[in-house]
Design an enzyme around this catalytic site. Structure first.
Site, PDB file in Angstrom:
ATOM      1  N   LYS A 106      -2.004  -4.626  13.494  1.00 55.13           N
ATOM      2  CA  LYS A 106      -2.645  -4.156  12.847  1.00 55.13           C
ATOM      3  C   LYS A 106      -3.714  -6.092  12.264  1.00 55.13           C
ATOM      4  O   LYS A 106      -2.644  -6.679  11.684  1.00 55.13           O
ATOM      5  CB  LYS A 106      -2.087  -4.068  11.805  1.00 55.13           C
ATOM      6  CG  LYS A 106      -2.798  -3.315  10.721  1.00 55.13           C
ATOM      7  CD  LYS A 106      -1.680  -2.767   9.537  1.00 55.13           C
ATOM      8  CE  LYS A 106      -2.250  -2.821   7.420  1.00 55.13           C
ATOM      9  NZ  LYS A 106      -1.712  -2.395   5.995  1.00 55.13           N
ATOM     10  N   GLY A 165      -1.271  -1.711  -3.059  1.00 59.46           N
ATOM     11  CA  GLY A 165      -0.077  -1.637  -4.125  1.00 59.46           C
ATOM     12  C   GLY A 165      -0.116  -0.639  -5.592  1.00 59.46           C
ATOM     13  O   GLY A 165       0.897  -1.034  -5.745  1.00 59.46           O
ATOM     14  N   ASN A 194       3.529   1.510   2.207  1.00 62.33           N
ATOM     15  CA  ASN A 194       4.919   1.093   2.278  1.00 62.33           C
ATOM     16  C   ASN A 194       4.829   0.992   0.697  1.00 62.33           C
ATOM     17  O   ASN A 194       6.031   1.929   0.329  1.00 62.33           O
ATOM     18  CB  ASN A 194       4.429  -0.566   2.527  1.00 62.33           C
ATOM     19  CG  ASN A 194       5.673  -0.853   2.677  1.00 62.33           C
ATOM     20  OD1 ASN A 194       6.114  -2.223   2.558  1.00 62.33           O
ATOM     21  ND2 ASN A 194       6.369  -0.393   2.086  1.00 62.33           N
TER      22      ASN A 194
END
Length: 274
Positions: A115, A176, A225
């Site tokens: 990735k 995030g 994530n």
């Protein structure tokens, strides 16, 4: 008999969504949820969340993995025979850095998949799309299967495909941030115009409903994530994400009802005597 038939039909539709595989570069995955491994409190929690998510593909940052195994590492908890490891170039700010990280991951036996993530701005962590394109082109020529993290720009998405990207992974919001999908119009354009390779929403998901929205739009998978790792209960959130991705895929395959400006009776009045 009607109820039994209805249940059988519902069951078959559910099984279709569950068993319809995600195919990237000829490799088949049953899960359409891809998860990262950063920000968890420890290895056991990381593994528990991955297991609860049902994911088969797991990303690991090459620059953050103890590759010489001289001390505890993520690789002590994640079985490569059970999970497909996708090295990523997180933390790289130039094409050369990303290329070196990808080569290192392959040299130590992680994978020849990667990735590609090249950051262009430290505050927003937005991708440097030009450097991403350069790194993708070089690595594809070296035999890598490249999945680039990129912007929601249709022009660069096309260019990535032209140089051999195996998938395109546009952000839904800054990495995030947990903001959910902030660029719905651009994502819809990408989904409508790109059919050659899988489209995977990467970054910005905050909760299960965000994942469901991406899947309802027809995206092939979602990568996340922080949304799991930063939740108050990461393992429970991982299970919610698993369900959200599946529900979104089922809804996409079902074909939602048309939107209408005015009401439409659930029980039509036609044929009812007054």
């Amino acid at each position: 008999m009607f109820l039994q038939g209805h249940r059988a039909k519902s069951y078959n539709q559910t099984m279709t969504a569950q068993m319809e595989p995600l195919i990237i570069a000829g490799k088949t995955f049953q899960s359409r949820l891809i998860v990262g491994t950063g920000k968890y409190k420890d290895g056991p929690e990381t593994l528990a969340a991955i297991e609860a998510s049902g994911a088969e593909m797991v990303t690991v940052a090459v620059r953050r993995v103890n590759l010489d195994r001289s001390k505890e590492s993520l690789l002590d908890f994640i079985d490569p025979k059970k999970y497909f490891l996708l090295p990523n170039t997180a933390g790289c700010y130039t094409a050369d850095e990303a290329i070196r990280a990808a080569r290192l991951g392959r040299e130590v036996g992680l994978s020849d998949w990667v990735k590609i993530e090249v950051i262009g701005d430290q505050k927003t962590l937005y991708p440097d799309v030009h450097a991403t394109l350069l790194a993708t082109e070089v690595l594809v020529k070296e035999g890598f299967t490249v999945l680039p993290y990129t912007s929601d720009d249709i022009v660069f998405a096309r260019r990535l495909i032209d140089v051999g990207a195996a998938a395109v992974m546009p952000l839904g919001a800054p990495i995030g941030s947990g903001l959910g999908l902030q660029n719905i119009a651009n994502l819809r354009i990408l989904r409508e115009l790109i059919t050659e390779v899988p489209l995977i929403v990467d970054a910005g998901v905050g909760t299960a409903s965000d994942a469901a929205v991406a899947m309802e739009m027809g995206f092939d998978a979602v990568l996340m994530n922080t949304a799991m790792a930063a939740a108050a209960h990461p393992v429970l959130m991982a299970e919610a994400m698993r369900n959200g991705v599946l529900a979104g895929r089922q809804a996409f395959l079902s074909g939602r009802m048309p939107r209408k400006l005015y009401a439409s009776a659930s029980s039509p009045f036609e044929g009812i005597s007054r």
